[in-house]
Design a protein around this motif. Structure first.
Motif, PDB file in Angstrom:
ATOM      1  N   SER A  67      79.624  96.812  21.581  1.00 32.46           N
ATOM      2  CA  SER A  67      80.757  96.410  22.105  1.00 32.46           C
ATOM      3  C   SER A  67      81.841  97.613  22.729  1.00 32.46           C
ATOM      4  CB  SER A  67      81.454  95.680  21.204  1.00 32.46           C
ATOM      5  OG  SER A  67      82.353  96.569  20.268  1.00 32.46           O
ATOM      6  N   ARG A  68      82.860  97.240  23.734  1.00 34.25           N
ATOM      7  CA  ARG A  68      83.830  97.876  24.006  1.00 34.25           C
ATOM      8  C   ARG A  68      84.844  98.396  22.894  1.00 34.25           C
ATOM      9  NH1 ARG A  68      85.428  96.881  29.717  1.00 34.25           N
ATOM     10  NH2 ARG A  68      83.545  95.696  30.573  1.00 34.25           N
ATOM     11  N   ASP A  69      84.909  97.625  22.086  1.00 33.05           N
ATOM     12  CA  ASP A  69      85.761  98.196  20.893  1.00 33.05           C
ATOM     13  C   ASP A  69      85.088  99.282  20.113  1.00 33.05           C
ATOM     14  OD1 ASP A  69      87.589  96.284  21.481  1.00 33.05           O
ATOM     15  OD2 ASP A  69      87.016  94.739  20.053  1.00 33.05           O
ATOM     16  N   VAL A 126      82.953 101.273  21.110  1.00 36.63           N
ATOM     17  CA  VAL A 126      83.239 102.623  22.181  1.00 36.63           C
ATOM     18  C   VAL A 126      84.823 102.991  21.739  1.00 36.63           C
ATOM     19  CG1 VAL A 126      83.667 103.566  24.335  1.00 36.63           C
ATOM     20  CG2 VAL A 126      81.664 102.126  23.765  1.00 36.63           C
ATOM     21  N   ASP A 127      85.702 102.321  21.719  1.00 35.35           N
ATOM     22  CA  ASP A 127      87.224 102.978  21.564  1.00 35.35           C
ATOM     23  C   ASP A 127      87.199 103.337  20.283  1.00 35.35           C
ATOM     24  OD1 ASP A 127      87.835 102.082  24.228  1.00 35.35           O
ATOM     25  OD2 ASP A 127      88.546 100.185  23.561  1.00 35.35           O
ATOM     26  N   VAL A 139      87.575 107.405  28.496  1.00 36.18           N
ATOM     27  CA  VAL A 139      86.494 106.155  28.726  1.00 36.18           C
ATOM     28  C   VAL A 139      86.873 105.449  29.839  1.00 36.18           C
ATOM     29  CG1 VAL A 139      86.435 103.815  27.761  1.00 36.18           C
ATOM     30  CG2 VAL A 139      86.657 105.925  26.024  1.00 36.18           C
ATOM     31  N   ASP A 144      86.126 102.210  32.583  1.00 34.36           N
ATOM     32  CA  ASP A 144      85.506 100.717  32.756  1.00 34.36           C
ATOM     33  C   ASP A 144      84.943 100.754  34.158  1.00 34.36           C
ATOM     34  OD1 ASP A 144      84.945  98.172  32.768  1.00 34.36           O
ATOM     35  OD2 ASP A 144      86.911  97.431  32.209  1.00 34.36           O
ATOM     36  N   TYR A 201      80.810 100.938  30.336  1.00 28.43           N
ATOM     37  CA  TYR A 201      82.163 101.306  29.746  1.00 28.43           C
ATOM     38  C   TYR A 201      81.735 102.243  28.802  1.00 28.43           C
ATOM     39  CZ  TYR A 201      86.258 100.457  26.953  1.00 28.43           C
ATOM     40  OH  TYR A 201      87.803 100.787  26.435  1.00 28.43           O
ATOM     41  N   GLY A 202      82.610 103.502  28.892  1.00 27.35           N
ATOM     42  CA  GLY A 202      82.028 104.679  28.129  1.00 27.35           C
ATOM     43  C   GLY A 202      82.925 105.663  28.472  1.00 27.35           C
ATOM     44  N   THR A 255      79.106 108.179  25.285  1.00 28.89           N
ATOM     45  CA  THR A 255      79.368 106.949  24.507  1.00 28.89           C
ATOM     46  C   THR A 255      79.419 105.774  25.754  1.00 28.89           C
ATOM     47  OG1 THR A 255      81.609 106.742  24.774  1.00 28.89           O
ATOM     48  CG2 THR A 255      80.859 107.500  22.740  1.00 28.89           C
ATOM     49  N   PHE A 275      78.667 101.231  26.291  1.00 27.13           N
ATOM     50  CA  PHE A 275      78.523  99.970  25.940  1.00 27.13           C
ATOM     51  C   PHE A 275      78.089  99.415  27.521  1.00 27.13           C
ATOM     52  CE2 PHE A 275      80.096  95.515  26.821  1.00 27.13           C
ATOM     53  CZ  PHE A 275      79.418  94.811  26.085  1.00 27.13           C
ATOM     54  N   ASP A 333      77.076  95.782  29.569  1.00 27.12           N
ATOM     55  CA  ASP A 333      77.202  94.367  29.564  1.00 27.12           C
ATOM     56  C   ASP A 333      76.110  93.988  30.670  1.00 27.12           C
ATOM     57  OD1 ASP A 333      77.347  91.768  29.869  1.00 27.12           O
ATOM     58  OD2 ASP A 333      79.859  91.855  29.979  1.00 27.12           O
TER      59      ASP A 333
END
Length: 133
Positions: free
Chosen positions: A78-80, A82-83, A100, A102, A107-108, A121, A123, A125
């Protein structure tokens, strides 16, 4: 399985950093010159004191603050997540080398540890990935 072997200047400090990121230390394969850090069932990182690392190669150890030796990438669900690892890295004293970003389906970003080893990192989708020709 993959074991990533990283030379570090201070095993205790590196162990604390990787623990803060969510890695789990395996005491059966750890001592004052090495820490076995488990990320998943298939990925482990061995943090090796420079003198111990040098017993495995006759090449000089790269100063990864000055040169890039490898880009290591961890994939997240998930993006969360990664964050969260970027926040944990900053809190533990890591340095963000790429904020990071998008990019719709990806996403990373990237950060480095105390010794300059770069971790990317990601993610992904797949449902938002562009169609291929």
């Amino acid at each position: 399985m993959i074991f990533v072997n990283l030379p570090v200047r201070n095993v205790a400090s590196a162990t604390a950093f990787y623990t803060a990121l969510g890695f789990e230390k395996n005491p059966a394969f750890s001592n004052e010159v090495a820490s076995a850090m488990r990320w998943s069932d298939t990925i482990s990182v061995m943090l090796l004191d420079h003198s111990f690392y040098a017993t495995f190669t006759d090449k000089p150890i790269a100063d990864t603050h000055a040169v890039s030796a490898a880009l290591l990438c961890l994939s997240f669900d998930s993006r969360d997540s990664v964050d969260a690892i970027h926040a944990a890295s900053r809190q533990a004293g890591g340095r963000e080398t790429r904020a990071v970003q998008d990019q719709h389906f990806m996403y990373g970003g990237a950060f480095e540890d105390f010794d300059g080893h770069t971790w990317e990192t990601m993610f992904m989708d797949i449902s938002n990935a562009p169609a291929t020709a």
